[in-house]
Design a protein around this motif. Structure first.
Motif, PDB file in Angstrom:
ATOM      1  N   GLN A  14       0.826  -1.209   0.000  1.00  0.00           N
ATOM      2  CA  GLN A  14       0.000   0.000   0.000  1.00  0.00           C
ATOM      3  C   GLN A  14       0.859   1.257   0.000  1.00  0.00           C
ATOM      4  OE1 GLN A  14      -3.497   0.124  -0.412  1.00  0.00           O
ATOM      5  NE2 GLN A  14      -2.751   2.173  -0.931  1.00  0.00           N
ATOM      6  N   GLU A  15       1.965   1.230   0.729  1.00  0.00           N
ATOM      7  CA  GLU A  15       2.871   2.373   0.737  1.00  0.00           C
ATOM      8  C   GLU A  15       3.475   2.588  -0.646  1.00  0.00           C
ATOM      9  OE1 GLU A  15       2.831  -0.069   2.913  1.00  0.00           O
ATOM     10  OE2 GLU A  15       2.852   0.741   4.966  1.00  0.00           O
ATOM     11  N   ARG A  16       3.793   1.489  -1.318  1.00  0.00           N
ATOM     12  CA  ARG A  16       4.321   1.585  -2.684  1.00  0.00           C
ATOM     13  C   ARG A  16       3.288   2.232  -3.622  1.00  0.00           C
ATOM     14  NH1 ARG A  16       8.478  -1.759  -4.558  1.00  0.00           N
ATOM     15  NH2 ARG A  16       9.646  -2.854  -2.932  1.00  0.00           N
ATOM     16  N   VAL A  17       2.047   1.809  -3.492  1.00  0.00           N
ATOM     17  CA  VAL A  17       0.986   2.346  -4.347  1.00  0.00           C
ATOM     18  C   VAL A  17       0.807   3.841  -4.096  1.00  0.00           C
ATOM     19  CG1 VAL A  17      -1.499   2.278  -4.777  1.00  0.00           C
ATOM     20  CG2 VAL A  17      -0.199   0.142  -4.622  1.00  0.00           C
ATOM     21  N   ASP A  18       0.780   4.238  -2.838  1.00  0.00           N
ATOM     22  CA  ASP A  18       0.628   5.656  -2.516  1.00  0.00           C
ATOM     23  C   ASP A  18       1.777   6.473  -3.104  1.00  0.00           C
ATOM     24  OD1 ASP A  18      -1.653   5.053  -1.121  1.00  0.00           O
ATOM     25  OD2 ASP A  18      -0.800   5.406   0.872  1.00  0.00           O
ATOM     26  N   LEU A  19       2.994   5.971  -2.960  1.00  0.00           N
ATOM     27  CA  LEU A  19       4.154   6.699  -3.451  1.00  0.00           C
ATOM     28  C   LEU A  19       4.139   6.787  -4.981  1.00  0.00           C
ATOM     29  CD1 LEU A  19       6.533   8.134  -2.141  1.00  0.00           C
ATOM     30  CD2 LEU A  19       7.870   6.028  -2.363  1.00  0.00           C
ATOM     31  N   ALA A  20       3.765   5.697  -5.640  1.00  0.00           N
ATOM     32  CA  ALA A  20       3.677   5.714  -7.102  1.00  0.00           C
ATOM     33  C   ALA A  20       2.634   6.728  -7.572  1.00  0.00           C
ATOM     34  CB  ALA A  20       3.338   4.316  -7.627  1.00  0.00           C
ATOM     35  N   ALA A  21       1.506   6.804  -6.881  1.00  0.00           N
ATOM     36  CA  ALA A  21       0.485   7.797  -7.240  1.00  0.00           C
ATOM     37  C   ALA A  21       1.033   9.211  -7.082  1.00  0.00           C
ATOM     38  CB  ALA A  21      -0.756   7.604  -6.378  1.00  0.00           C
ATOM     39  N   ALA A  22       1.809   9.447  -6.034  1.00  0.00           N
ATOM     40  CA  ALA A  22       2.391  10.777  -5.828  1.00  0.00           C
ATOM     41  C   ALA A  22       3.352  11.135  -6.958  1.00  0.00           C
ATOM     42  CB  ALA A  22       3.099  10.833  -4.478  1.00  0.00           C
ATOM     43  N   ARG A  28       1.723  15.695 -13.376  1.00  0.00           N
ATOM     44  CA  ARG A  28       0.556  16.457 -13.836  1.00  0.00           C
ATOM     45  C   ARG A  28       0.589  17.904 -13.360  1.00  0.00           C
ATOM     46  NH1 ARG A  28      -4.794  12.838 -14.591  1.00  0.00           N
ATOM     47  NH2 ARG A  28      -3.772  10.896 -15.190  1.00  0.00           N
ATOM     48  N   LEU A  29       1.222  18.129 -12.238  1.00  0.00           N
ATOM     49  CA  LEU A  29       1.319  19.482 -11.700  1.00  0.00           C
ATOM     50  C   LEU A  29       2.580  20.206 -12.166  1.00  0.00           C
ATOM     51  CD1 LEU A  29       0.189  18.727  -8.034  1.00  0.00           C
ATOM     52  CD2 LEU A  29      -1.179  19.723  -9.876  1.00  0.00           C
ATOM     53  N   ASN A  30       3.339  19.546 -13.037  1.00  0.00           N
ATOM     54  CA  ASN A  30       4.579  20.115 -13.575  1.00  0.00           C
ATOM     55  C   ASN A  30       5.564  20.478 -12.462  1.00  0.00           C
ATOM     56  OD1 ASN A  30       6.287  20.898 -15.699  1.00  0.00           O
ATOM     57  ND2 ASN A  30       5.678  23.045 -15.482  1.00  0.00           N
ATOM     58  N   MET A  31       5.620  19.647 -11.434  1.00  0.00           N
ATOM     59  CA  MET A  31       6.579  19.869 -10.357  1.00  0.00           C
ATOM     60  C   MET A  31       7.793  18.961 -10.487  1.00  0.00           C
ATOM     61  SD  MET A  31       4.326  20.723  -6.952  1.00  0.00           S
ATOM     62  CE  MET A  31       3.624  19.084  -6.740  1.00  0.00           C
ATOM     63  N   HIS A  32       7.839  18.125 -11.532  1.00  0.00           N
ATOM     64  CA  HIS A  32       8.982  17.245 -11.768  1.00  0.00           C
ATOM     65  C   HIS A  32      10.007  17.978 -12.631  1.00  0.00           C
ATOM     66  CE1 HIS A  32       6.795  17.191 -15.445  1.00  0.00           C
ATOM     67  NE2 HIS A  32       7.578  16.302 -16.028  1.00  0.00           N
ATOM     68  N   GLU A  33      11.147  17.326 -12.853  1.00  0.00           N
ATOM     69  CA  GLU A  33      12.157  17.904 -13.730  1.00  0.00           C
ATOM     70  C   GLU A  33      12.897  16.781 -14.451  1.00  0.00           C
ATOM     71  OE1 GLU A  33      14.614  21.760 -13.220  1.00  0.00           O
ATOM     72  OE2 GLU A  33      15.832  20.170 -12.334  1.00  0.00           O
ATOM     73  N   ALA A  34      12.537  16.581 -15.728  1.00  0.00           N
ATOM     74  CA  ALA A  34      13.177  15.554 -16.566  1.00  0.00           C
ATOM     75  C   ALA A  34      13.178  14.212 -15.835  1.00  0.00           C
ATOM     76  CB  ALA A  34      14.578  16.009 -16.955  1.00  0.00           C
ATOM     77  N   VAL A  35      14.353  13.594 -15.679  1.00  0.00           N
ATOM     78  CA  VAL A  35      14.436  12.326 -14.939  1.00  0.00           C
ATOM     79  C   VAL A  35      15.188  12.531 -13.626  1.00  0.00           C
ATOM     80  CG1 VAL A  35      14.208  10.818 -16.932  1.00  0.00           C
ATOM     81  CG2 VAL A  35      16.489  11.643 -16.290  1.00  0.00           C
ATOM     82  N   ALA A  36      15.195  13.762 -13.142  1.00  0.00           N
ATOM     83  CA  ALA A  36      15.801  14.070 -11.849  1.00  0.00           C
ATOM     84  C   ALA A  36      14.736  14.064 -10.763  1.00  0.00           C
ATOM     85  CB  ALA A  36      16.490  15.429 -11.922  1.00  0.00           C
ATOM     86  N   PHE A  59       9.026  10.182 -13.724  1.00  0.00           N
ATOM     87  CA  PHE A  59       7.953  10.046 -12.735  1.00  0.00           C
ATOM     88  C   PHE A  59       6.668   9.511 -13.368  1.00  0.00           C
ATOM     89  CE2 PHE A  59       9.090  13.249  -9.098  1.00  0.00           C
ATOM     90  CZ  PHE A  59      10.321  12.642  -8.950  1.00  0.00           C
ATOM     91  N   SER A  60       6.421   9.842 -14.617  1.00  0.00           N
ATOM     92  CA  SER A  60       5.161   9.462 -15.250  1.00  0.00           C
ATOM     93  C   SER A  60       5.065   7.965 -15.519  1.00  0.00           C
ATOM     94  CB  SER A  60       4.980  10.221 -16.574  1.00  0.00           C
ATOM     95  OG  SER A  60       5.958   9.821 -17.522  1.00  0.00           O
ATOM     96  N   ARG A  61       6.175   7.222 -15.403  1.00  0.00           N
ATOM     97  CA  ARG A  61       6.170   5.785 -15.686  1.00  0.00           C
ATOM     98  C   ARG A  61       6.369   4.927 -14.438  1.00  0.00           C
ATOM     99  NH1 ARG A  61       8.972   2.803 -18.708  1.00  0.00           N
ATOM    100  NH2 ARG A  61      11.017   3.674 -18.210  1.00  0.00           N
ATOM    101  N   ILE A  62       6.549   5.552 -13.294  1.00  0.00           N
ATOM    102  CA  ILE A  62       6.868   4.780 -12.084  1.00  0.00           C
ATOM    103  C   ILE A  62       5.650   3.999 -11.603  1.00  0.00           C
ATOM    104  CG2 ILE A  62       7.508   4.965  -9.644  1.00  0.00           C
ATOM    105  CD1 ILE A  62       9.399   7.212 -10.414  1.00  0.00           C
ATOM    106  N   ALA A 240      -8.171   7.824  -7.053  1.00  0.00           N
ATOM    107  CA  ALA A 240      -9.443   7.486  -7.692  1.00  0.00           C
ATOM    108  C   ALA A 240      -9.468   7.969  -9.138  1.00  0.00           C
ATOM    109  CB  ALA A 240     -10.604   8.091  -6.901  1.00  0.00           C
ATOM    110  N   ILE A 241      -8.945   9.155  -9.380  1.00  0.00           N
ATOM    111  CA  ILE A 241      -8.878   9.665 -10.750  1.00  0.00           C
ATOM    112  C   ILE A 241      -7.968   8.793 -11.605  1.00  0.00           C
ATOM    113  CG2 ILE A 241      -8.141  11.608 -12.185  1.00  0.00           C
ATOM    114  CD1 ILE A 241      -8.916  13.434  -9.795  1.00  0.00           C
ATOM    115  N   LEU A 242      -6.805   8.448 -11.073  1.00  0.00           N
ATOM    116  CA  LEU A 242      -5.885   7.579 -11.805  1.00  0.00           C
ATOM    117  C   LEU A 242      -6.542   6.226 -12.116  1.00  0.00           C
ATOM    118  CD1 LEU A 242      -2.578   8.300  -9.848  1.00  0.00           C
ATOM    119  CD2 LEU A 242      -3.081   8.989 -12.195  1.00  0.00           C
TER     120      LEU A 242
END
Length: 251
Positions: A14-22, A28-36, A59-62, A240-242
């Motif tokens: 469950q912790e893995r699922v929560d982290l993957a969703a984050a 989606r919020l454009n808070m990532h940066e490339a593969v960093a 992040f989009s594939r994790i 839920a959206i995912l």
């Protein structure tokens, strides 16, 4: 929401699922940066064993099953196959070694928090309700020393030694957010970026700013800390959206 499947019979599912969703929602919020950038979540009592994203995976594939198990006390970690990013090891390893209260940690170079981190005055003033939730609860690092390899990571960890302080503005770098759970930490990350956005945009108007008083800011911060389950519901809604979209994060 459908119960996530555990195809590999992995621990802490469950912790893995929560982290993957984050991870997915950070994109989606454009808070990532490339593969960093990197998130971690402690899975043992003293916090020195933790889940972390694989080295330079977008992040989009994790997926939940992709997450690494890392031991902050194992000096051979970077010499093994499937090692984490060296800066992730330096920053998160140091944090989980020195700050047992930092159960979850999220480090990003999100646009507005990073702008804030590049100002001469890197403090976030209590301009609105969102900013008020961070009043007297943010550490500021003015001593950026390069990429966060082990020495730099250990230095940054010392700035989060006070359990009341759960946000670190990493000068000329980005932001580190900590918390007890994925839901709490992601919620805090979301609101810090939103508060930084409001502040930066307000500065751009060139008009005088109307800050809240210290008394009202502290009162608001405490009220938000006591507000029931907003972080839990926030993450649940995002999952839920995912799920409705058929995303494969929970695999």
């Amino acid at each position: 929401m459908n119960a996530p499947r555990n195809p590999a019979n992995l621990d802490h599912w469950q912790e893995r699922v929560d982290l993957a969703a984050a991870f997915r929602w950070t994109v989606r919020l454009n808070m990532h940066e490339a593969v960093a950038n990197h998130f971690s979540l402690a899975i043992n009592e003293d916090g020195t064993r933790f889940l972390m994203n694989p080295n330079q995976q977008h992040f989009s594939r994790i997926k939940a099953s992709d997450l690494l198990v890392v031991d902050a006390n194992d000096p051979e970690t970077l010499n093994r196959p499937g090692a984490p990013d060296p800066t992730a090891w330096g920053l998160h390893g140091g944090l989980h070694r020195h700050c047992a209260h930092a159960r979850c940690a999220m480090h990003v170079h999100s646009p507005y928090a990073t702008v804030l981190a590049c100002l001469k005055d890197k403090r976030l003033p209590p301009l609105d309700q969102n900013a008020a939730m961070f009043f007297n609860r943010v550490a500021v690092d003015d001593a950026y020393g390069g990429l966060a390899f082990e020495d730099e990571g250990n230095r940054c960890a010392q700035l989060l030694s006070d359990p009341k302080v759960k946000t670190l503005v990493m000068g000329n770098h980005g932001v580190m957010i900590i918390g007890d759970t994925v839901a709490e930490t992601f919620n805090r990350l979301f609101y810090f970026e939103r508060a930084a956005q409001t502040y930066i945009m307000a500065l751009q108007t060139g008009q005088p700013l109307a800050f809240l008083s210290d008394e009202v800011a502290e009162k608001t911060a405490r009220e938000i800390e006591d507000y029931p389950e907003q972080d839990i519901r926030h993450l649940a809604e995002l999952k839920a959206i995912l799920d409705e979209e058929g995303a494969d994060y929970a695999c």
